[in-house]
Design a protein around this motif. Structure first.
Motif, PDB file in Angstrom:
ATOM      1  N   HIS A 215     -49.975 -48.585 -33.602  1.00 28.52           N
ATOM      2  CA  HIS A 215     -48.460 -48.757 -33.768  1.00 28.52           C
ATOM      3  C   HIS A 215     -47.711 -48.085 -32.701  1.00 28.52           C
ATOM      4  O   HIS A 215     -48.009 -47.059 -32.480  1.00 28.52           O
ATOM      5  CB  HIS A 215     -48.113 -47.967 -35.214  1.00 28.52           C
ATOM      6  CG  HIS A 215     -48.968 -48.382 -36.262  1.00 28.52           C
ATOM      7  ND1 HIS A 215     -48.855 -49.634 -36.927  1.00 28.52           N
ATOM      8  CD2 HIS A 215     -50.062 -47.894 -37.101  1.00 28.52           C
ATOM      9  CE1 HIS A 215     -49.663 -49.763 -38.161  1.00 28.52           C
ATOM     10  NE2 HIS A 215     -50.362 -48.611 -37.996  1.00 28.52           N
ATOM     11  N   GLY A 216     -46.891 -48.929 -32.115  1.00 30.55           N
ATOM     12  CA  GLY A 216     -46.098 -48.414 -30.690  1.00 30.55           C
ATOM     13  C   GLY A 216     -47.280 -47.902 -29.677  1.00 30.55           C
ATOM     14  O   GLY A 216     -47.415 -46.751 -29.582  1.00 30.55           O
ATOM     15  N   VAL A 217     -47.798 -48.846 -29.109  1.00 32.19           N
ATOM     16  CA  VAL A 217     -48.649 -48.398 -28.069  1.00 32.19           C
ATOM     17  C   VAL A 217     -48.072 -47.450 -27.092  1.00 32.19           C
ATOM     18  O   VAL A 217     -46.916 -47.406 -26.861  1.00 32.19           O
ATOM     19  CB  VAL A 217     -49.298 -49.539 -27.226  1.00 32.19           C
ATOM     20  CG1 VAL A 217     -50.077 -50.324 -28.135  1.00 32.19           C
ATOM     21  CG2 VAL A 217     -48.275 -50.438 -26.760  1.00 32.19           C
ATOM     22  N   SER A 218     -49.011 -46.739 -26.403  1.00 31.15           N
ATOM     23  CA  SER A 218     -48.602 -45.493 -25.621  1.00 31.15           C
ATOM     24  C   SER A 218     -48.971 -46.141 -23.977  1.00 31.15           C
ATOM     25  O   SER A 218     -49.899 -46.852 -23.944  1.00 31.15           O
ATOM     26  CB  SER A 218     -49.098 -44.192 -25.777  1.00 31.15           C
ATOM     27  OG  SER A 218     -48.963 -43.380 -24.589  1.00 31.15           O
ATOM     28  N   ARG A 219     -48.392 -45.649 -23.124  1.00 31.62           N
ATOM     29  CA  ARG A 219     -48.934 -45.809 -21.520  1.00 31.62           C
ATOM     30  C   ARG A 219     -50.323 -45.167 -21.387  1.00 31.62           C
ATOM     31  O   ARG A 219     -50.865 -45.698 -20.388  1.00 31.62           O
ATOM     32  CB  ARG A 219     -47.711 -45.197 -20.637  1.00 31.62           C
ATOM     33  CG  ARG A 219     -47.911 -43.714 -20.495  1.00 31.62           C
ATOM     34  CD  ARG A 219     -46.714 -43.067 -19.968  1.00 31.62           C
ATOM     35  NE  ARG A 219     -45.634 -43.511 -20.413  1.00 31.62           N
ATOM     36  CZ  ARG A 219     -44.466 -43.038 -19.873  1.00 31.62           C
ATOM     37  NH1 ARG A 219     -44.519 -42.313 -18.914  1.00 31.62           N
ATOM     38  NH2 ARG A 219     -43.206 -43.139 -20.448  1.00 31.62           N
ATOM     39  N   TYR A 220     -50.605 -44.377 -22.262  1.00 34.77           N
ATOM     40  CA  TYR A 220     -52.035 -43.797 -22.161  1.00 34.77           C
ATOM     41  C   TYR A 220     -53.056 -44.420 -22.777  1.00 34.77           C
ATOM     42  O   TYR A 220     -54.385 -43.925 -22.880  1.00 34.77           O
ATOM     43  CB  TYR A 220     -52.010 -42.490 -22.562  1.00 34.77           C
ATOM     44  CG  TYR A 220     -51.038 -41.338 -22.048  1.00 34.77           C
ATOM     45  CD1 TYR A 220     -51.041 -40.978 -20.651  1.00 34.77           C
ATOM     46  CD2 TYR A 220     -49.975 -41.061 -22.841  1.00 34.77           C
ATOM     47  CE1 TYR A 220     -50.103 -40.487 -19.783  1.00 34.77           C
ATOM     48  CE2 TYR A 220     -48.769 -40.245 -22.000  1.00 34.77           C
ATOM     49  CZ  TYR A 220     -48.994 -40.003 -20.791  1.00 34.77           C
ATOM     50  OH  TYR A 220     -47.882 -39.249 -19.992  1.00 34.77           O
ATOM     51  N   ASP A 221     -52.835 -45.741 -23.661  1.00 32.37           N
ATOM     52  CA  ASP A 221     -53.602 -46.552 -24.174  1.00 32.37           C
ATOM     53  C   ASP A 221     -54.176 -47.443 -23.125  1.00 32.37           C
ATOM     54  O   ASP A 221     -53.317 -48.387 -22.750  1.00 32.37           O
ATOM     55  CB  ASP A 221     -52.990 -47.353 -25.298  1.00 32.37           C
ATOM     56  CG  ASP A 221     -52.758 -46.076 -26.571  1.00 32.37           C
ATOM     57  OD1 ASP A 221     -53.341 -45.192 -26.412  1.00 32.37           O
ATOM     58  OD2 ASP A 221     -51.837 -46.446 -27.100  1.00 32.37           O
ATOM     59  N   HIS A 222     -55.584 -47.275 -22.590  1.00 31.55           N
ATOM     60  CA  HIS A 222     -56.052 -48.045 -21.457  1.00 31.55           C
ATOM     61  C   HIS A 222     -56.884 -49.170 -22.034  1.00 31.55           C
ATOM     62  O   HIS A 222     -56.957 -50.216 -21.551  1.00 31.55           O
ATOM     63  CB  HIS A 222     -56.708 -47.413 -20.456  1.00 31.55           C
ATOM     64  CG  HIS A 222     -55.555 -46.390 -19.960  1.00 31.55           C
ATOM     65  ND1 HIS A 222     -54.337 -46.518 -19.290  1.00 31.55           N
ATOM     66  CD2 HIS A 222     -55.632 -44.985 -19.855  1.00 31.55           C
ATOM     67  CE1 HIS A 222     -53.930 -45.764 -18.926  1.00 31.55           C
ATOM     68  NE2 HIS A 222     -54.701 -44.390 -19.324  1.00 31.55           N
TER      69      HIS A 222
END
Length: 374
Positions: free
Chosen positions: A199-206
């Protein structure tokens, strides 16, 4: 891909069951035994036969192939701390650890069978035997692991990603950035384990990946889904030469002036410059004025914009001429020497007496003229 099951040989399973029961008795009595969890290996993987209930005063560990601990069946022996001897059945893939466990690298199917360990201590000798089963991996499309996702191009904090592990296995593990996850406030895993929602991806999700674990500690991983997450800009910085103080840059006509605007985001930001309310044609981060003119004075605004996230930030600076300084005032004090003061007092006194005499004489002349006329 998945693991093939061991062939249905009832004698092998009876041997394994007897080994498990024997291990339970040994554990209760303090006798050494081979851990049941280590009695299954996979072809081409490392297998470790782990010893349990090992005493502290061990003089030597000796491992044998089969149930007979004769010299001809020895694989490897180890005397703490550093003495190691290969035996007749050593294949070059075996070793014994400092805790007495037997390590078999690149396990083969023909490694399946009984293994016996002999532990010599200062108080006597103990032995333990266990049946090792090596199984083979095989391609099986019905129970292989594949992963899919609803999107791979996302915006930080705005989009969510839903990933599905396409498998018939029920023992599923999820990996985000190659790190195992079991769900948290930001990630949800469905009850059957086949769906992961971020939920609500982060810039750190690669990256996303799932795996199935039908044999303990042996994972079959799916392909990796790479995520591209747009983010920012979080802020904008504006550096100037010469240095600007409180948003004001003081520079003389003809001097060199440079404005450097920076914003960080993915994808990279676009730059816009505004001078006194008018949009300039410059779309780079640096604005250089080699020789400042009067027309170039005034306010400048740098705008950084991310077209994917639709976020924009700006920073202002004003170029002004240096402040004019007033002429310095010189305070002068009149100094009169003491002797000159005395002279001036004398002159003033004598001069005053002389003036009195002149006035008296003038009055006398006026009075005498009036008498003669009368």
């Amino acid at each position: 891909m998945d693991f093939s099951r061991p062939s249905c040989n009832p004698w092998r399973w009876l041997t394994l069951l007897a080994s498990l029961l024997t291990c339970g008795i040994c554990q209760a009595s303090g006798q050494i035994f081979i851990s049941p969890d280590s009695l299954m290996g996979v072809e081409n993987f490392r297998t470790i036969l782990t010893l349990e209930n090992v005493p502290e005063d061990v003089l030597e560990y000796s491992w044998y192939r089969g149930m007979d601990n004769s010299t001809g069946n020895m694989i490897f022996s180890y005397k703490p701390p550093n003495t190691r001897h290969p035996g007749p059945l050593y294949s070059g893939r075996e070793n014994v650890t400092r805790t007495g466990s037997l390590v078999v690298r690149m396990s083969a199917l023909n490694d399946t069978g009984n293994y016996t360990v002999q532990v010599d201590t200062s108080n006597g000798t103990q032995t333990a035997t266990g049946w090792l089963e090596i199984i083979k991996l095989r391609d099986d499309p019905d129970i292989s692991a594949n992963v899919s996702a609803n999107a791979s191009m996302l915006v930080e904090g705005m989009d969510s990603v839903v990933a599905n592990c396409l498998t018939n296995s029920s023992n599923i593990k999820w990996y985000v950035n190659f790190v195992p996850t079991s769900g948290n406030n930001r990630m949800t895993i469905s009850p059957d384990g086949k769906t992961l929602v971020i939920h609500g991806v982060s810039r750190y999700d690669h990256s996303l990946q799932c795996a199935i674990e039908d044999v303990p500690e042996i994972l079959q991983r799916s392909d990796t889904i790479s995520l591209t997450v747009a983010y920012g800009p979080d802020y904008v910085s504006l550096l100037t030469e010469p240095y600007a103080f409180n948003g004001v840059l003081r520079a003389v006509i003809g001097s060199y002036v440079q404005l450097e605007c920076t914003g960080y985001s993915r994808p990279v930001v676009t730059y816009h410059w505004i001078h006194n309310g008018s949009l300039l044609s410059i779309s780079e981060k640096n604005l250089t004025l080699p020789s400042l003119s009067w027309e170039q004075m005034g306010s400048y605004r740098c705008i950084v914009e991310n077209l994917e996230t639709q976020l924009a930030f700006y920073r202002d600076v004003t170029i002004q001429p240096p402040l004019s300084r007033p002429l310095p005032t010189v305070k002068r004090e009149l100094y009169i020497p003491g002797y000159l003061v005395i002279i001036l007092i004398i002159l003033a006194t004598t001069g005053g007496a002389y003036m009195c005499r002149v006035l008296v004489y003038a009055l006398q002349l006026s009075c005498s003229r009036r008498r003669n006329l009368s």
